[in-house]
Structures are given as C-alpha cells and as structure tokens.
Design a protein around this motif. Structure first.
Motif, short mmCIF file in Angstrom:
data_model
loop_
_atom_site.label_atom_id
_atom_site.label_comp_id
_atom_site.label_asym_id
_atom_site.label_seq_id
_atom_site.Cartn_x
_atom_site.Cartn_y
_atom_site.Cartn_z
N UNK A 142 -33.45 18.84 5.60
CA UNK A 142 -34.10 17.82 4.77
C UNK A 142 -34.50 16.61 5.62
N UNK A 194 -37.75 17.70 7.23
CA UNK A 194 -38.94 17.67 6.36
C UNK A 194 -39.32 16.23 6.02
N UNK A 223 -43.98 14.44 0.55
CA UNK A 223 -43.09 15.26 1.37
C UNK A 223 -41.87 14.45 1.77
N UNK A 231 -39.72 13.42 -1.62
CA UNK A 231 -39.00 14.53 -2.25
C UNK A 231 -37.75 14.87 -1.45
N UNK A 232 -37.87 14.87 -0.10
CA UNK A 232 -36.69 15.13 0.72
C UNK A 232 -35.65 14.03 0.53
N UNK A 261 -33.56 14.31 -2.72
CA UNK A 261 -32.49 15.32 -2.63
C UNK A 261 -31.34 14.79 -1.78
N UNK A 294 -44.29 20.84 0.54
CA UNK A 294 -43.72 20.03 -0.54
C UNK A 294 -43.04 20.93 -1.57
N UNK A 352 -39.78 22.20 -0.16
CA UNK A 352 -38.72 21.19 -0.21
C UNK A 352 -38.16 21.09 -1.63
N UNK A 404 -28.86 21.22 -4.80
CA UNK A 404 -28.20 20.40 -5.81
C UNK A 404 -27.55 21.21 -6.92
#
Lengths: 476, 204
Positions: free
Chosen positions: A110, A113, A136, A139-140, A143, B157, B160, B168
């Motif tokens: 992660x 990315x 991009x 979003x990483x 998380x 994207x 990911x 999660x």
C-alpha cells in the motif's frame, strides 16, 4: 493511423514501482506472511530504485502521453523528496508494527501504490492524470489509516478519512468539469491559454478545484479530518501521512496554480492567501491545548501547510523556490520528530501523551537533544533549518508586496513556538518519569540524519536552495 | 423545434426528475430504480450526441452491474431509512440556506456565461470526423496508445480497492476445515487407518 505507444521513459519510476508492487503482491499472496520480510525489504529497494531512476533519466523537461505527463526539474525535485519521505516512513514502521502485532505484507504494497499515486500527481500535466494520481494515493491512504482493524480509533480514522476524502474528490471533479467546460481542454497548457480574466464560471471551477486540493493538504478550512485521522491511525501511518502525501499535495497545488492559471493570478491568489492565513493561525492556536502528541503534530502540520502556501501566494519563482525548500525541510523535521514519537514505548506499549516526555534529557540525553533541535526548528528559531524555510517564503511574500500576509505569518509563528518550546521545557526542566525503551536502530538512523540535517543546514544551504531555484524556474 | 431537440428536452427532464426522486423516494428500493431510470436517460442523451459507445457502456456497466449491485445491497441490508431521516426536518433550515446560496451562485455563473474563443477551437480541433471513424474506434485509438496511462492507472486504482477490501475484512479463522488437495493426495493408508487387535470379550 497512428497506433504506436508513446514514450514510456519519463514514467519509468512509476512503472518500476507499480510493476514491483504487483510482483511483491504475488509473492505475498503465494507465500503468505512468510514473505513479509522480503516484501518490506523489496518495497524500500523499489523506492530507492525509483529515486535513482528519477536522478538518472536525461535532464531537462520530458513530456509524454500526449503532453499529459511531465517530468521537469520541478517534478524531479519533489519526486525525490516524496520517495525519500515514503522510504524513511516505511523504514520506521517495521519495529512498531511488529510490536503492535500489525505486521501485514500488504502494508508495504500500500505504501508503494500510494507513492506511485504521489509521483503521478507530481508529474501530472492535465486534470485527468491529476485526478487518477490523487485517487490512487488517497485510496491507499484510506486503507492504511484503518489497517489496525481491531482498534475502534483506527477504524474510525479510516472511515472518517474515506467519507471526507470522497467528498473532497467530488468537489475536485466538479471543479475540474467546470474548468473543462469553460476552457474546452483538460491539459494545463491549454487551460492556461484559454483562461482569461473575466470568466466567472472558470473562477467558480477554480474555487472547487482548490477546495478539493486544500482538503488533500489539510489546509484550513478543509482540515477537520486531520487531527482525528492523525490520532486514530497507527503512529507509523501517521508519520507517513505527515510527510510524503503533503509533498505531493503541495506539488499539485503549485502546478495547477502556476501552470494552468497563470493569467488569472489575482483570482487564485486571494484564495491561497486566505487558506494560508487561516491555516497558520489555526495551526498555532489550536495546538496549544493538545495533550496527545499525534494531535499536536496534526495541528503542527496544518500550520506548516499554511506557511508553505505563503510562498505559493507570492506566485513568483522566488516564492515557488521557497515552497520547495520549505517542503524539503518540513519532511526532514516531521520524520525526525515522528522517529522520536515512535520510540516512546514503555513496557511494550506505545505512549502518546506529551507529559510522558518529562525529564527525557536525563534518561535519554541524546534523543532529547535531537528532539529539542527538531522542535526548535519546527518553531522556526535560527540558526536551525526551520528558520530558513520560513525565511525564504516570507521573503518571497514581502517581495510580492504581501506585507500583511508576512506579518500574520510571523505572529502565528511566534504563537506556535509556545507549544513546541513547552515540550522542550518538559524534557529539560521537569522531573524525569520512567525511562522509555531503547530506540530501535532504524528510528535512531532516521532521527540522526534528520537531526544533523536540521542542525547543520545553515552551514551549507547552497545545494538545496540552488536545486529548488532551478526547479522553480522550470515552472515559469 | 426539431425532433432531436424535442427528445433532448424529454430525456433531460426525465433525468432531472428521476435524479430528484432518487433522494426524495421513501422506499430505498424505489430510489435505486429511479437511479436506473436516471442512467438510462443519460444514456439516451449520449445517443442523441452521437456517442453510442458511451451510451451502451453506461447501460451495461452502470445499469447492468452497479445499480443492480446497489439493489442487492439495499434489499439485503434492510436499512431502516425512515429512521435515518428522523432529523431531516431539524436540519432543513440550514440545508435550505446552503441550497439557496448555491442557487444564487449558480445563477451568477449562468448570468455571465462566457466561453473563451480558444475553448471553442479546442473543442472543434482534435476529433476525427465521424464519417471516417466511429466513436468507438476513436476512443480505442487514444485510450490504448496516447493515453494508455489513464487506462492503466484506473486499473491500479481498482486493484488497490480490492487489496483494501481484503486487508480490512478477510480473517483467517482457526479451526475451519479447508480443502487441501496436496495433503489429501499425499495421504496414505498407513497415515489414516490404524488396525487394532481386539481381544475377544474385552472391548477396546
């Protein structure tokens, strides 16, 4: 009919990182958690390799993908900075994650990315590439904020960041669609050619675009998520958030303002001035009452984004050079401070209360000295690096006749010095509490390098300043 | 007024009305159905513009996949939306104020609608003429060549997003029996069967 691929060379750092991340993901999926050390090591190696490629690619301004992707000296400077920040944050995370039993091989992937997203943002020369890079990265980051999934605070941080981040992406897209509608193109050079003063619709789009970007760099009034997310996310994730994504966010802020809207400077200048003043003042005053050091760092980062935007508000090559110097020094200071925060462990538990730092000078004198230097630097006290960072942006603001902005900045900086110096006072004047566990070696490494950088910057500032000036010149 | 303009206003009106109904409908299932109607109207608008590829993609992807997925989620989660709307009236004044401000701003924008002449040139310039290349081909030509990075980045994207969902939510539970083909094949009779000599009259 032209069906050839465009040159991929300028995007090689991004390609290397993403292909490497895919390979490591395969490895992780195949070998399970046994592959984690390899993935961690590989991730750092990929970041270093990407940095080397950025340096080794032929100089000057390279452009590809129909002009929508640009590798100029400005992008090179910030890419190296973002890669260094990401690599250092990743290096610092290992011991903490192991101690908290959070070690997952996906963490390194992660980070990769997210870093690839930042590099794309820094290089983007049109609105679509910009948006894809932002998504991009974000979003990483969402998380990563929630990666401690058994902790309510971490989950809350991730959810809050996600919901507000989605809202800000919506604003960004709305602004981008308005800008596209009024200029007929998504490329920054095309927008610059079509954007003339007097088009209210275009300014409307500009405002939304800037609102979305301000959220990504957590400038007031789009900062509300920052303290909660910084406090809730696991500390290595917070260290990562505070360093590299800010670089990418500021980079794209500068590029959009300078490259896409050079003909309507007064229109965006007032927005940036407002963001800068609000961020500096809120960062200075809201941090005073904080007891949690991660929350304090959140407000500190809001304040520093404000100071950085002072340089952008000037809108001159000197101002942009100031922004670049500020970002480089800010990343060093933040990473060093977070190295100390990550080392605050007692009996195997992470400690986040500021008061627990009391008397650190007697239990760990070296750490206390370096942390003290970093805090003095964050406060902007000469002759440390943080002073020069502020000096260059304020100088640029004064040269651009933004006297009020510079004065407010200096006043906010004095107010802000209070809470940094309070920690120094705690460490040096108060009765010592029980000692922390000895610092892990990667943390000591990062703290040593950043501490020395901050202490000795004034001896030989020329290389960084010259590189920043050359990088800034390439935008104009 | 030509037939095309007539149809444009028809579909535009249906799109706006059904978009409003998405947030106004009491029943969440009706909301999703109105959302589908909005998508279909938007697709019809694309057809009117001559962009039949985008229109069909909109129907296939949004109506066929996304909206139906929404419908599943809404029906399976059984969220009591009436309860969620309890505070609706309470926030109405503030919401209305924000709405009015936005409306005034929009009117101001529309009042000074001015498209730069450069913009018109940028719009007219790069599109290949429709009688030579269909718009599907035109998109394909640039999407997989000049702008290949858009396509690739969008893919990353999504990847990911997938990694995130797995990180999660996936939990490896202990004591759950799983099929392990390798172990099953490697199993021999000696590993699984144990012969016991049982003396008569003694039991095991």
């Amino acid at each position: 009919m032209n069906l050839t691929l465009p040159a991929l060379g300028p995007a090689l750092p991004e390609i290397v990182i993403l292909v490497g991340a895919l390979a490591l993901l395969f490895l992780g999926a195949w070998r399970g958690e046994a592959a984690r050390p390899v993935v961690d090591f590989g991730a750092i190696l990929l970041l270093v390799l990407a940095g080397a490629i950025v340096v080794l690619l032929p100089g000057g301004t390279l452009s590809t993908f129909g002009g929508s992707f640009l590798l100029d000296p400005f992008a090179r400077f910030l890419k190296i900075l973002a890669l260094a920040g990401a690599a250092a944050a990743l290096l610092m995370s290992f011991d903490f994650l192991r101690a908290e039993k959070l070690e997952r091989y996906e963490f390194g992937i992660l980070v990769l990315t997210a870093t690839a997203g930042m590099l794309v943002m820094i290089s983007s020369n049109d609105l679509i590439t910009l948006y894809l890079g932002v998504e991009l990265m974000s979003l990483s980051l969402y998380v990563m904020a929630a990666i401690q999934r058994d902790s309510v605070r971490s989950t809350e941080a991730g959810l809050k960041y996600f919901v507000l981040g989605a809202l800000s992406s919506g604003m960004l897209l709305y602004g981008a669609s308005l800008v596209y509608g009024f200029t007929g193109t998504v490329g920054f050079p095309g927008i610059a050619a079509a954007a003339k003063a007097g088009s209210l619709g275009l300014v409307f789009g500009l405002v939304f675009l800037f609102a979305g970007l301000a959220f990504k760099v957590s400038a007031v009034p789009f900062h509300m998520w920052t303290p909660d997310v910084y406090e809730g996310a696991p500390t290595p994730v917070t260290a990562f958030f505070a360093a590299a994504p800010k670089v990418a966010g500021i980079a794209i802020f500068v590029r959009v303002a300078i490259d896409a809207f050079p003909n309507i400077v007064p229109q965006w200048q007032q927005i940036v001035i407002f963001l800068a003043i609000a961020s500096m003042v809120l960062g200075a005053f809201a941090a005073i009452g904080q007891r949690n050091i991660k929350r304090l760092m959140a407000y500190s980062s809001i304040g520093h984004v404000g100071y950085t935007l002072v340089g952008l508000a000037a809108g001159t090559p000197a101002g942009v050079a100031g922004v670049l110097v500020y970002m480089a020094i800010y990343v060093a200071m933040t990473l060093g401070t977070f190295a100390c925060i990550l080392a605050m462990r007692r009996n195997g538990e992470a400690i986040e209360e500021i008061d627990e730092l009391a008397g650190l000078a007697r239990t760990q004198p070296m750490v206390a000295f370096l942390l003290g230097a970093l805090l003095f630097s964050l406060a902007g006290i000469p002759p440390l690096a943080g002073f020069f960072a502020k000096f260059y942006v304020f100088l640029a603001a004064i040269e651009a006749r933004l006297y009020a902005l510079a004065v407010i900045g200096v006043v906010a900086s004095v107010v802000g010095a209070y809470y940094y110096l309070r920690i120094v006072k705690l460490m040096y004047m108060d009765e010592p509490k029980a000692a922390f566990e000895p610092m892990a070696r990667p943390l000591g490494f990062v703290l040593g390098i950043t501490g020395l950088f901050v202490l000795l910057f004034f001896v030989y500032p020329a290389p960084l300043v010259a590189a920043a000036q050359a990088a800034a010149q390439s935008l104009f | 007024m030509t037939i095309a303009a007539l149809f444009f206003y028809l579909y535009a009106a249906v799109a706006c009305a059904s978009a409003f109904m998405v947030i106004a409908a009491r029943n969440p299932v009706h909301s999703v159905l109105f959302l589908i109607l909005t998508f279909v109207s938007a697709a019809a608008l694309f057809v009117l513009l001559g962009a039949e590829f985008l229109a069909m993609i909109l129907v296939v992807v949004y109506v066929g996949a996304v909206a139906v997925l929404f419908l599943f989620v809404v029906m399976m989660l059984d969220v009591d939306f009436a309860e969620l709307r309890q505070g609706f009236l309470q926030y109405l004044p503030v919401g209305a104020l924000v709405g009015v401000i936005f409306l005034v701003e929009l009117v101001l924008v529309l009042g000074t609608w001015a498209v730069a002449p450069e913009a018109m040139r940028a719009i007219q310039a790069p599109i290949p003429p429709l009688d030579q290349v269909s718009n599907t081909q035109a998109i394909g030509r640039v999407l997989y060549t000049t702008y290949v990075h858009y396509f690739q980045l969008a893919g990353v994207v999504l990847l990911v997003a997938m990694i995130g969902a797995i990180v999660l939510t996936l939990r490896h539970k202990e004591n759950v029996k799983r099929q392990d083909v390798g172990r099953q094949i490697a199993r021999t009779r000696a590993m699984s069967v144990e012969l016991k000599k049982v003396e008569p009259g003694q039991g095991i």
